[in-house]
Design an enzyme around this catalytic site. Structure first.
Site, PDB file in Angstrom:
ATOM      1  N   VAL A 186     -36.083   1.517  18.202  1.00  0.00           N
ATOM      2  CA  VAL A 186     -35.147   2.063  17.219  1.00  0.00           C
ATOM      3  C   VAL A 186     -34.304   3.210  17.772  1.00  0.00           C
ATOM      4  O   VAL A 186     -33.317   3.614  17.141  1.00  0.00           O
ATOM      5  CB  VAL A 186     -35.876   2.528  15.938  1.00  0.00           C
ATOM      6  CG1 VAL A 186     -36.537   1.362  15.245  1.00  0.00           C
ATOM      7  CG2 VAL A 186     -36.877   3.645  16.240  1.00  0.00           C
ATOM      8  N   TYR A 236     -41.873  17.056  15.344  1.00  0.00           N
ATOM      9  CA  TYR A 236     -42.175  16.057  14.313  1.00  0.00           C
ATOM     10  C   TYR A 236     -41.798  16.585  12.930  1.00  0.00           C
ATOM     11  O   TYR A 236     -41.139  15.888  12.143  1.00  0.00           O
ATOM     12  CB  TYR A 236     -43.662  15.718  14.366  1.00  0.00           C
ATOM     13  CG  TYR A 236     -44.121  14.722  13.320  1.00  0.00           C
ATOM     14  CD1 TYR A 236     -44.029  13.356  13.558  1.00  0.00           C
ATOM     15  CD2 TYR A 236     -44.672  15.146  12.111  1.00  0.00           C
ATOM     16  CE1 TYR A 236     -44.459  12.433  12.613  1.00  0.00           C
ATOM     17  CE2 TYR A 236     -45.103  14.240  11.158  1.00  0.00           C
ATOM     18  CZ  TYR A 236     -45.002  12.885  11.416  1.00  0.00           C
ATOM     19  OH  TYR A 236     -45.421  11.982  10.474  1.00  0.00           O
TER      20      TYR A 236
END
Length: 241
Positions: A48, A139
């Protein structure tokens, strides 16, 4: 039969979500770099972070199926490290997959959905984007960004295309189990009022609801599923006798 595209569906939340939609009779397409083991439906090997590959995969699905109903950007990576130990390579990879990967998939799908004047865009965010959480700086930042993308896509693509994201708390996924010891998992459970991690299937149910007609008036929202973790309890055990 709906056509449902899910990135990162070869394991964890993505796999459980693919199973939930397949059980309902939907045609599921999994975009993942890893080959699936138990994921139902079709697999297209896709990184992706490669926007061209994402665009080609989405176009292929639409050309073959003639429709694109639900697209779920779920692929994600996570590496536990302190802010002083984080490398540029790690940060760029996390950002490319977790944030820019969502943008790439949503944009490719939206171009089709806008023309058809229908469709649902969903993504996996995280409660880590809602509060400070140590050892996951890159993250955390990407997950906060996913929620921001959700609101922006909803504003620009309404009323025909809806966008929403699910922000899970602690979930027993392979990614979680790879980074946490049994002691760390137990300590996490003590911080959650529900007293446990979620099962991936519980997050899958949330995605299934958001893609349903029952959620037809819901767009631009972040659905938090965390067992009460962000309701106030952060360091103490859950209440009870």
């Amino acid at each position: 039969m709906r056509t449902v595209v899910i990135s990162g569906a070869s394991s964890g939340i993505g796999e459980a979500t693919a199973q939930r939609f397949a059980e309902a009779g939907d045609h599921v397409v999994n975009l993942d770099i890893a080959p699936p083991q138990d994921t139902p439906g079709e697999w297209i090997e896709t990184d992706v972070s490669d926007w061209a590959a994402v665009g080609s995969a989405v176009t292929r699905v639409y050309d073959e199926r003639g429709r694109l109903d639900v697209v779920i950007a779920n692929a994600g990576v996570s590496v536990r490290h302190g802010v002083l130990d984080l490398t540029e390579e790690q940060a760029r990879r996390t950002t490319s997959v977790n944030l820019l990967g969502v943008l790439a998939l949503w944009q490719a799908a939206a171009r089709i959905m806008v023309g058809r004047k229908e469709g649902v865009l969903l993504a996996t965010a995280s409660v880590n984007g809602l509060r400070g959480y140590p050892f996951y700086a890159d993250y955390n930042a990407t997950k906060a960004g996913v929620a921001a993308l959700c609101r922006t896509f909803a504003m620009e693509l309404s009323p025909h295309v809806r966008a929403a994201c699910v922000s899970p708390g602690a979930v027993l996924t392979p990614m979680q189990l790879a980074e946490y010891t049994d002691a760390m998992l137990a300590e996490t459970n003590r911080r959650i009022p529900a007293g446990r991690h979620a099962a991936p299937s519980e997050i899958a149910e949330a995605f299934f609801y958001l893609a349903s007609p029952a959620a037809g008036f819901l767009t631009g929202q972040e659905l938090v599923i965390d067992g009460g973790e962000t309701a106030g309890a952060t360091t103490t055990a859950f209440g009870g006798a």
